[in-house]
Scaffold this motif. Structure first.
Motif, mmCIF file in Angstrom:
data_model
loop_
_atom_site.group_PDB
_atom_site.id
_atom_site.type_symbol
_atom_site.label_atom_id
_atom_site.label_comp_id
_atom_site.label_asym_id
_atom_site.label_seq_id
_atom_site.Cartn_x
_atom_site.Cartn_y
_atom_site.Cartn_z
ATOM 1 N N ASP A 167 0.770 -1.298 0.014
ATOM 2 C CA ASP A 167 0.200 0.144 0.024
ATOM 3 C C ASP A 167 0.817 1.249 -0.031
ATOM 4 O O ASP A 167 1.912 1.412 0.644
ATOM 5 N N GLY A 168 0.533 2.115 -0.680
ATOM 6 C CA GLY A 168 0.921 3.726 -0.546
ATOM 7 C C GLY A 168 2.132 4.128 -1.468
ATOM 8 O O GLY A 168 2.693 5.049 -1.236
ATOM 9 N N LEU A 169 2.483 3.085 -2.380
ATOM 10 C CA LEU A 169 3.399 3.432 -3.112
ATOM 11 C C LEU A 169 3.055 3.612 -4.707
ATOM 12 O O LEU A 169 2.188 2.921 -5.195
ATOM 13 N N THR A 170 3.495 4.488 -5.364
ATOM 14 C CA THR A 170 3.317 4.949 -6.732
ATOM 15 C C THR A 170 4.345 3.997 -7.739
ATOM 16 O O THR A 170 5.107 3.526 -6.977
ATOM 17 N N HIS A 171 3.835 3.944 -8.888
ATOM 18 C CA HIS A 171 4.851 3.399 -9.848
ATOM 19 C C HIS A 171 6.265 3.980 -9.891
ATOM 20 O O HIS A 171 7.130 3.308 -9.899
ATOM 21 N N ASN A 172 6.183 5.411 -9.554
ATOM 22 C CA ASN A 172 7.463 5.918 -9.601
ATOM 23 C C ASN A 172 8.265 5.829 -8.420
ATOM 24 O O ASN A 172 9.405 5.590 -8.404
ATOM 25 N N ASP A 173 7.412 5.508 -7.261
ATOM 26 C CA ASP A 173 8.126 4.933 -5.940
ATOM 27 C C ASP A 173 8.788 3.753 -6.274
ATOM 28 O O ASP A 173 9.977 3.417 -5.686
#
Length: 220
Positions: A167-173
């Motif tokens: 949870d809580g992570l974007t593709h960029n992350d």
């Protein structure tokens, strides 16, 4: 209470209540907002940071501007120690990702506490050894594994067997953690999705077939 929090930090867990009073007097606490840079390259170190709450990311930036995440600091962990203990400059950025509360301790105070309570030094060495092992694994993955395998490894590490999700992570992350661009990471994630191994939502990844994902993570 600050002392109660400090007792939860990994390097102070062996100290008595009386000894913790000395530690408490040597630290100061502050809250910073997301995006605040806590240390950066070529900055003379003055303090060791102890994270009480929130999330801090330590990263480096390549000459072409690409960000590579070195580590993610969770509550109870410390950071900024390498430059402080080696008495050199920082070689990375530390940025608060969410609102974070940190305790800081100056170099002289830390040196005094280590001399006074050697278990603090032992705990720091143990933590550094664990981080070195993690860094070696990360380098091995970058050098030998395909991007899809690296992403599978990361998803498995971030998702627990119980929850089965990240949870809580974007593709960029995710891209920054495996050393690639967002577009390339998205392509690799879609490969895992199309294979039926994961489901992708907004800032959420669900693991659908953990065994198969583990097989992908082991591929070179």
């Amino acid at each position: 209470m600050k002392r109660h929090y400090l007792q939860q930090v990994e390097v102070f867990q062996d100290l008595t209540e009386k000894q913790m009073y000395e530690v408490e007097r040597s630290t100061r606490m502050s809250t910073v907002g997301p995006g605040r840079i806590l240390h950066q390259p070529d900055e003379q170190p003055e303090v060791l940071f102890l994270l009480k709450s929130g999330r801090v990311q330590v990263y480096r930036i390549s000459p072409d501007g690409k960000r590579f995440v070195v580590s993610n600091i969770e509550p109870g962990m410390f950071f900024g120690e390498m430059a402080l203990l080696a008495q050199g400059d920082h070689d990375s950025f530390a940025e608060a990702i969410t609102e974070s509360t940190v305790c800081v301790i100056g170099r002289r105070d830390l040196e005094y506490l280590i001399a006074r309570f050697p278990t603090i030094g032992v705990r720091i060495m143990q933590a550094l050894a664990e981080r070195l092992s993690e860094a070696e694994t990360q380098l091995e993955n970058l050098a030998l594994k395909s991007l899809t395998a690296r992403l599978a490894t990361l998803i498995l590490r971030l998702s627990s067997v119980a929850s089965g999700r990240v949870d809580g992570l974007t593709h960029n992350d995710l891209a920054e953690r495996v050393g690639t661009s967002r577009e390339t990471a998205t392509q690799a994630l879609n490969e895992l999705k199309n294979a039926g191994l994961i489901a992708i939502g907004r800032k959420r990844i669900d693991v659908l077939d953990r065994t198969a994902l583990e097989d992908v993570a082991e591929e070179y």
